[in-house]
Design a protein around this motif. Structure first.
Motif, PDB file in Angstrom:
ATOM      1  N   GLY A  28     -29.086  -4.835   5.596  1.00 11.58           N
ATOM      2  CA  GLY A  28     -29.335  -4.363   4.235  1.00 11.58           C
ATOM      3  C   GLY A  28     -29.265  -2.848   4.213  1.00 11.58           C
ATOM      4  N   ASP A  29     -30.338  -2.213   3.745  1.00 17.44           N
ATOM      5  CA  ASP A  29     -30.386  -0.750   3.676  1.00 17.44           C
ATOM      6  C   ASP A  29     -30.997  -0.129   4.924  1.00 17.44           C
ATOM      7  OD1 ASP A  29     -29.268  -0.748   1.147  1.00 17.44           O
ATOM      8  OD2 ASP A  29     -31.208  -0.830   0.138  1.00 17.44           O
ATOM      9  N   GLU A  30     -31.485  -0.941   5.832  1.00 15.79           N
ATOM     10  CA  GLU A  30     -32.143  -0.427   7.040  1.00 15.79           C
ATOM     11  C   GLU A  30     -31.136  -0.259   8.174  1.00 15.79           C
ATOM     12  OE1 GLU A  30     -35.887  -1.465  10.003  1.00 15.79           O
ATOM     13  OE2 GLU A  30     -35.035  -3.069   8.766  1.00 15.79           O
ATOM     14  N   ARG A  61     -26.699 -13.927   5.688  1.00 17.42           N
ATOM     15  CA  ARG A  61     -26.643 -12.522   5.286  1.00 17.42           C
ATOM     16  C   ARG A  61     -25.926 -11.783   6.407  1.00 17.42           C
ATOM     17  NH1 ARG A  61     -31.816 -12.284   7.573  1.00 17.42           N
ATOM     18  NH2 ARG A  61     -32.139 -10.404   8.822  1.00 17.42           N
ATOM     19  N   ARG A  62     -25.132 -10.830   6.028  1.00 16.52           N
ATOM     20  CA  ARG A  62     -24.325 -10.076   6.990  1.00 16.52           C
ATOM     21  C   ARG A  62     -25.152  -8.935   7.561  1.00 16.52           C
ATOM     22  NH1 ARG A  62     -20.140  -5.741   5.831  1.00 16.52           N
ATOM     23  NH2 ARG A  62     -18.805  -5.665   7.672  1.00 16.52           N
ATOM     24  N   GLY A  81     -17.575   6.649  21.718  1.00 14.83           N
ATOM     25  CA  GLY A  81     -16.963   5.450  21.161  1.00 14.83           C
ATOM     26  C   GLY A  81     -17.836   4.809  20.101  1.00 14.83           C
ATOM     27  N   ALA A  82     -17.203   4.088  19.180  1.00 14.09           N
ATOM     28  CA  ALA A  82     -17.946   3.363  18.141  1.00 14.09           C
ATOM     29  C   ALA A  82     -17.107   2.186  17.668  1.00 14.09           C
ATOM     30  CB  ALA A  82     -18.274   4.270  16.971  1.00 14.09           C
ATOM     31  N   MET A  83     -17.652   1.006  17.828  1.00 16.86           N
ATOM     32  CA  MET A  83     -16.954  -0.218  17.416  1.00 16.86           C
ATOM     33  C   MET A  83     -17.941  -1.150  16.716  1.00 16.86           C
ATOM     34  SD  MET A  83     -13.721  -0.096  18.292  1.00 16.86           S
ATOM     35  CE  MET A  83     -13.287  -1.816  18.069  1.00 16.86           C
ATOM     36  N   PRO A  84     -17.577  -1.645  15.534  1.00 13.29           N
ATOM     37  CA  PRO A  84     -18.480  -2.532  14.794  1.00 13.29           C
ATOM     38  C   PRO A  84     -18.393  -3.986  15.243  1.00 13.29           C
ATOM     39  CG  PRO A  84     -16.527  -2.091  13.504  1.00 13.29           C
ATOM     40  CD  PRO A  84     -16.386  -1.304  14.781  1.00 13.29           C
ATOM     41  N   PHE A  85     -19.435  -4.725  14.892  1.00  8.33           N
ATOM     42  CA  PHE A  85     -19.455  -6.184  15.075  1.00  8.33           C
ATOM     43  C   PHE A  85     -20.352  -6.764  14.000  1.00  8.33           C
ATOM     44  CE2 PHE A  85     -22.855  -4.509  17.700  1.00  8.33           C
ATOM     45  CZ  PHE A  85     -23.924  -5.372  17.497  1.00  8.33           C
ATOM     46  N   GLU A  86     -20.240  -8.067  13.760  1.00  8.74           N
ATOM     47  CA  GLU A  86     -21.004  -8.719  12.703  1.00  8.74           C
ATOM     48  C   GLU A  86     -21.863  -9.853  13.250  1.00  8.74           C
ATOM     49  OE1 GLU A  86     -18.203  -8.529   8.768  1.00  8.74           O
ATOM     50  OE2 GLU A  86     -17.786 -10.114  10.213  1.00  8.74           O
ATOM     51  N   LEU A  87     -22.992 -10.015  12.618  1.00 10.97           N
ATOM     52  CA  LEU A  87     -23.856 -11.180  12.805  1.00 10.97           C
ATOM     53  C   LEU A  87     -24.100 -11.750  11.412  1.00 10.97           C
ATOM     54  CD1 LEU A  87     -26.595  -9.454  15.005  1.00 10.97           C
ATOM     55  CD2 LEU A  87     -24.816 -10.979  15.841  1.00 10.97           C
ATOM     56  N   TRP A  88     -24.129 -13.044  11.302  1.00 11.52           N
ATOM     57  CA  TRP A  88     -24.458 -13.703  10.041  1.00 11.52           C
ATOM     58  C   TRP A  88     -25.726 -14.518  10.302  1.00 11.52           C
ATOM     59  CZ3 TRP A  88     -21.717 -12.564   5.731  1.00 11.52           C
ATOM     60  CH2 TRP A  88     -20.502 -11.908   5.922  1.00 11.52           C
ATOM     61  N   ILE A  89     -26.789 -14.184   9.585  1.00 10.90           N
ATOM     62  CA  ILE A  89     -28.115 -14.731   9.879  1.00 10.90           C
ATOM     63  C   ILE A  89     -28.729 -15.385   8.646  1.00 10.90           C
ATOM     64  CG2 ILE A  89     -30.463 -14.124  10.636  1.00 10.90           C
ATOM     65  CD1 ILE A  89     -28.397 -13.654  12.841  1.00 10.90           C
ATOM     66  N   ASP A  90     -29.329 -16.553   8.843  1.00  9.39           N
ATOM     67  CA  ASP A  90     -30.204 -17.171   7.846  1.00  9.39           C
ATOM     68  C   ASP A  90     -31.554 -17.339   8.543  1.00  9.39           C
ATOM     69  OD1 ASP A  90     -31.730 -18.816   6.189  1.00  9.39           O
ATOM     70  OD2 ASP A  90     -30.016 -20.036   5.569  1.00  9.39           O
ATOM     71  N   ALA A  91     -32.441 -16.373   8.320  1.00 10.57           N
ATOM     72  CA  ALA A  91     -33.728 -16.362   9.013  1.00 10.57           C
ATOM     73  C   ALA A  91     -34.583 -17.570   8.645  1.00 10.57           C
ATOM     74  CB  ALA A  91     -34.481 -15.069   8.707  1.00 10.57           C
ATOM     75  N   ASP A  92     -34.520 -18.016   7.385  1.00 14.27           N
ATOM     76  CA  ASP A  92     -35.317 -19.172   6.968  1.00 14.27           C
ATOM     77  C   ASP A  92     -34.883 -20.440   7.689  1.00 14.27           C
ATOM     78  OD1 ASP A  92     -36.807 -17.579   5.230  1.00 14.27           O
ATOM     79  OD2 ASP A  92     -35.482 -18.006   3.517  1.00 14.27           O
ATOM     80  N   TYR A  97     -24.582 -17.029  13.056  1.00  9.26           N
ATOM     81  CA  TYR A  97     -23.204 -17.146  13.542  1.00  9.26           C
ATOM     82  C   TYR A  97     -22.729 -15.770  13.982  1.00  9.26           C
ATOM     83  CZ  TYR A  97     -18.149 -17.629  13.529  1.00  9.26           C
ATOM     84  OH  TYR A  97     -16.828 -17.609  13.895  1.00  9.26           O
ATOM     85  N   LYS A  98     -22.034 -15.746  15.102  1.00  6.76           N
ATOM     86  CA  LYS A  98     -21.395 -14.524  15.575  1.00  6.76           C
ATOM     87  C   LYS A  98     -20.202 -14.918  16.419  1.00  6.76           C
ATOM     88  CE  LYS A  98     -24.591 -14.102  19.474  1.00  6.76           C
ATOM     89  NZ  LYS A  98     -25.601 -13.240  20.093  1.00  6.76           N
TER      90      LYS A  98
END
Length: 158
Positions: A28-30, A61-62, A81-92, A97-98
């Motif tokens: 999110g914003d954090e 949520r991404r 160096g800087a490379m992005p990656f994603e996690l998709w999380i449903d905490a509830d 997924y990653k």
């Protein structure tokens, strides 16, 4: 002020190149450092069962991660160096997924000094840039030219 920690210690059984890597996460914003992500144990990943398909995660949520590496340059230690990656999380649902292979490949590229932020929006790039500048201005000052120019894309709007 958050500390950009390094993973290497004399007891750590890892390649010396891995000593200069950190994981910066944006949820999110954090934006925050969580080096537990290096071993898939970030605070976001704890208690989450990772599934094989994003379709198995009910309300994902991404969460964006950024592998950031340091290198010693002639004028001092700086970001390399800087490379992005994603996690998709449903905490509830305690599901996530990653793409682990992509995450590992991105980590390897960051260790080698690659900077590729093309998967990120300008706003995401600026949020990471702001965090990195504020966290360790000295590392930003001594960063590789390619590192700073990649983050400048968001500032210039290109």
């Amino acid at each position: 002020m958050q500390k950009l920690g390094l993973t290497g210690t004399s007891k750590h059984q890892t390649d010396d190149q891995m000593k200069g890597i950190s994981a910066v996460l944006m949820d999110g914003d954090e934006v925050f450092v969580d080096n537990g992500a290096i071993h898939a144990k970030s605070r976001i990943e704890l208690g989450i069962q990772f599934v094989k398909s994003l379709t198995e995660v009910p309300n994902p949520r991404r969460v964006i991660g950024l592998w950031v590496t340091l290198k010693r340059f002639a004028d001092g230690m700086g970001y390399s160096g800087a490379m992005p990656f994603e996690l998709w999380i449903d905490a509830d649902a305690k599901l996530g997924y990653k793409k682990l292979a992509e995450q590992v490949n991105s980590m390897d590229k960051a260790v080698r000094g690659t900077v590729d932020l093309s998967q990120l929006t300008d706003a995401e790039i600026e949020a990471f840039a702001s965090f990195l500048r504020q966290t360790r201005a000295d590392l930003w000052e001594h960063a590789a030219e390619g590192f700073r120019s990649a983050f400048a894309r968001a500032e210039s709007g290109t």
